[in-house]
Design a protein around this motif. Sequence first.
Motif, PDB file in Angstrom:
ATOM      1  N   LEU A 204      -7.543  -5.592  -0.669  1.00 48.22           N
ATOM      2  CA  LEU A 204      -7.610  -5.133   0.715  1.00 48.22           C
ATOM      3  C   LEU A 204      -8.800  -4.202   0.869  1.00 48.22           C
ATOM      4  O   LEU A 204      -9.017  -3.325   0.030  1.00 48.22           O
ATOM      5  CB  LEU A 204      -6.329  -4.392   1.106  1.00 48.22           C
ATOM      6  CG  LEU A 204      -5.041  -5.206   1.125  1.00 48.22           C
ATOM      7  CD1 LEU A 204      -3.846  -4.293   1.405  1.00 48.22           C
ATOM      8  CD2 LEU A 204      -5.119  -6.321   2.162  1.00 48.22           C
ATOM      9  N   THR A 205      -9.553  -4.402   1.933  1.00 48.90           N
ATOM     10  CA  THR A 205     -10.712  -3.562   2.223  1.00 48.90           C
ATOM     11  C   THR A 205     -10.599  -3.074   3.663  1.00 48.90           C
ATOM     12  O   THR A 205     -10.543  -3.886   4.590  1.00 48.90           O
ATOM     13  CB  THR A 205     -12.021  -4.352   2.042  1.00 48.90           C
ATOM     14  OG1 THR A 205     -12.083  -4.872   0.707  1.00 48.90           O
ATOM     15  CG2 THR A 205     -13.235  -3.456   2.288  1.00 48.90           C
ATOM     16  N   LEU A 206     -10.550  -1.757   3.848  1.00 49.45           N
ATOM     17  CA  LEU A 206     -10.408  -1.157   5.174  1.00 49.45           C
ATOM     18  C   LEU A 206     -11.727  -0.506   5.567  1.00 49.45           C
ATOM     19  O   LEU A 206     -12.233   0.377   4.878  1.00 49.45           O
ATOM     20  CB  LEU A 206      -9.298  -0.108   5.167  1.00 49.45           C
ATOM     21  CG  LEU A 206      -8.983   0.569   6.510  1.00 49.45           C
ATOM     22  CD1 LEU A 206      -8.364  -0.444   7.471  1.00 49.45           C
ATOM     23  CD2 LEU A 206      -8.046   1.759   6.297  1.00 49.45           C
TER      24      LEU A 206
ATOM     25  N   LEU B 137      -7.509  -7.664  11.807  1.00 45.32           N
ATOM     26  CA  LEU B 137      -7.292  -8.312  10.512  1.00 45.32           C
ATOM     27  C   LEU B 137      -8.269  -9.471  10.376  1.00 45.32           C
ATOM     28  O   LEU B 137      -8.189 -10.458  11.111  1.00 45.32           O
ATOM     29  CB  LEU B 137      -5.860  -8.828  10.406  1.00 45.32           C
ATOM     30  CG  LEU B 137      -5.521  -9.579   9.111  1.00 45.32           C
ATOM     31  CD1 LEU B 137      -5.563  -8.633   7.909  1.00 45.32           C
ATOM     32  CD2 LEU B 137      -4.151 -10.254   9.217  1.00 45.32           C
TER      33      LEU B 137
ATOM     34  N   THR C  65     -10.087   0.932  -0.408  1.00 45.17           N
ATOM     35  CA  THR C  65      -9.839  -0.408  -0.934  1.00 45.17           C
ATOM     36  C   THR C  65      -8.609  -0.357  -1.832  1.00 45.17           C
ATOM     37  O   THR C  65      -8.205   0.704  -2.298  1.00 45.17           O
ATOM     38  CB  THR C  65     -11.034  -0.944  -1.755  1.00 45.17           C
ATOM     39  OG1 THR C  65     -11.234  -0.095  -2.901  1.00 45.17           O
ATOM     40  CG2 THR C  65     -12.304  -0.975  -0.920  1.00 45.17           C
TER      41      THR C  65
ATOM     42  N   LEU D  93      -9.538  -4.686   8.709  1.00 50.63           N
ATOM     43  CA  LEU D  93      -8.865  -4.854   7.428  1.00 50.63           C
ATOM     44  C   LEU D  93      -9.133  -6.260   6.923  1.00 50.63           C
ATOM     45  O   LEU D  93      -8.796  -7.247   7.601  1.00 50.63           O
ATOM     46  CB  LEU D  93      -7.360  -4.620   7.576  1.00 50.63           C
ATOM     47  CG  LEU D  93      -6.531  -4.731   6.299  1.00 50.63           C
ATOM     48  CD1 LEU D  93      -6.929  -3.655   5.291  1.00 50.63           C
ATOM     49  CD2 LEU D  93      -5.044  -4.644   6.613  1.00 50.63           C
TER      50      LEU D  93
ATOM     51  N   ILE E 143      -6.016  -2.368  14.677  1.00 49.07           N
ATOM     52  CA  ILE E 143      -6.494  -2.945  13.418  1.00 49.07           C
ATOM     53  C   ILE E 143      -6.865  -4.401  13.633  1.00 49.07           C
ATOM     54  O   ILE E 143      -6.048  -5.209  14.079  1.00 49.07           O
ATOM     55  CB  ILE E 143      -5.425  -2.852  12.315  1.00 49.07           C
ATOM     56  CG1 ILE E 143      -4.904  -1.423  12.191  1.00 49.07           C
ATOM     57  CG2 ILE E 143      -5.996  -3.340  10.984  1.00 49.07           C
ATOM     58  CD1 ILE E 143      -5.957  -0.404  11.854  1.00 49.07           C
TER      59      ILE E 143
ATOM     60  N   LEU F  96      -1.227   2.031   4.672  1.00 49.15           N
ATOM     61  CA  LEU F  96      -1.390   1.358   5.952  1.00 49.15           C
ATOM     62  C   LEU F  96      -0.259   1.646   6.931  1.00 49.15           C
ATOM     63  O   LEU F  96      -0.370   1.337   8.111  1.00 49.15           O
ATOM     64  CB  LEU F  96      -1.509  -0.146   5.737  1.00 49.15           C
ATOM     65  CG  LEU F  96      -2.818  -0.630   5.085  1.00 49.15           C
ATOM     66  CD1 LEU F  96      -2.783  -2.133   4.896  1.00 49.15           C
ATOM     67  CD2 LEU F  96      -4.016  -0.222   5.925  1.00 49.15           C
TER      68      LEU F  96
ATOM     69  N   THR G  54       0.812  -1.219   0.000  1.00 48.25           N
ATOM     70  CA  THR G  54       0.000   0.000   0.000  1.00 48.25           C
ATOM     71  C   THR G  54       0.847   1.272   0.000  1.00 48.25           C
ATOM     72  O   THR G  54       0.309   2.373   0.059  1.00 48.25           O
ATOM     73  CB  THR G  54      -0.919   0.039   1.236  1.00 48.25           C
ATOM     74  OG1 THR G  54      -0.122   0.035   2.433  1.00 48.25           O
ATOM     75  CG2 THR G  54      -1.833  -1.174   1.263  1.00 48.25           C
TER      76      THR G  54
ATOM     77  N   HIS H 258     -10.383  -0.080  13.329  1.00 50.53           N
ATOM     78  CA  HIS H 258     -10.594  -0.399  11.921  1.00 50.53           C
ATOM     79  C   HIS H 258     -10.568  -1.914  11.747  1.00 50.53           C
ATOM     80  O   HIS H 258      -9.963  -2.641  12.549  1.00 50.53           O
ATOM     81  CB  HIS H 258      -9.488   0.190  11.021  1.00 50.53           C
ATOM     82  CG  HIS H 258      -9.337   1.668  11.099  1.00 50.53           C
ATOM     83  ND1 HIS H 258      -8.702   2.298  12.148  1.00 50.53           N
ATOM     84  CD2 HIS H 258      -9.734   2.654  10.239  1.00 50.53           C
ATOM     85  CE1 HIS H 258      -8.704   3.604  11.942  1.00 50.53           C
ATOM     86  NE2 HIS H 258      -9.331   3.846  10.800  1.00 50.53           N
TER      87      HIS H 258
END
Length: 290
Positions: free
Chosen positions: A267-269, A144, A236, A185, A142, A130, A123, A183
Amino acid sequence: MVKRKSGVDDKAPSKDKMDVDGEDSGSDDDELLNVDFEYFDPSPAVDFHGLKTLLRQLFDVDNQLFDLSALTDMILAQPLLGSTVKCEGTESDPYAFLTVLNLHEHRDKPVIQQLTNYLIEKTRSSSLRLESLLGSSSKSQIGLILTERFINMPSQVIPPMYNMLLEEIQWANDEKEPYQFTHYLIISKTFTEVASKLDVEDDRPAKKSKKVANAVGETFYFHPEDEVLEKHALATLRFEYEKQGEEGASDAKRAFQEMGVRPVGRLTLIEREKFEGAVKAVGEYLGSEA
């Protein structure tokens, strides 16, 4: 310890009779195969090899970059958080799983360092940076989310696992355990279609020309819930895998279609405030009764 076991009588579409790996018996008659799916807590006694296989599938060609045995052990070390789906009782292998790991809490563990460095590098040159969230000085927590299932598993098994995860996180927080995430992820896998090398070798100019024209890099989803979750995301990112598959690998994965299939990471945050709404949207879209 067995989870609140939901005997969900899902109807999995198949052609006559389908194996775990998605192969069918060859019948041309479409039928519905009634299967009882049960939800269990991850079991250290029986789930190690099954979970490791699913993790290998999730990370695709880059799975060799991570200590998947250590990652599997981490999942099994928190058996009251996350779920597996099985069809033949608790002693059988999982066909699907979903869990969450606290990247901040486990930041000193080698496998999490491997994953964190990988994610930061992927990223670094994107809008989804990130490093600011995963760096040592960050106060962000975070979660995961790791989830995968075999190819012929119906998507309706997913909403109950997400709903149970929400409940379990709440229970863990009530007990002052470290699951106060800021968040979430989600690592997932999409694919693009590429021109088939086999057809080029067959020297069929008309067909080859059609394929090249259609190879525009459009993203397709292995799992429909990923597209829903992205609508609730803060950011994303589609990323290329570090290791490239062997030449012709896309043709090996192109089952029943003309184009080759090339897996691409995703990846989706999602912010904590949006996550519950995202889970609800997944349930509404997939129509699970559980």
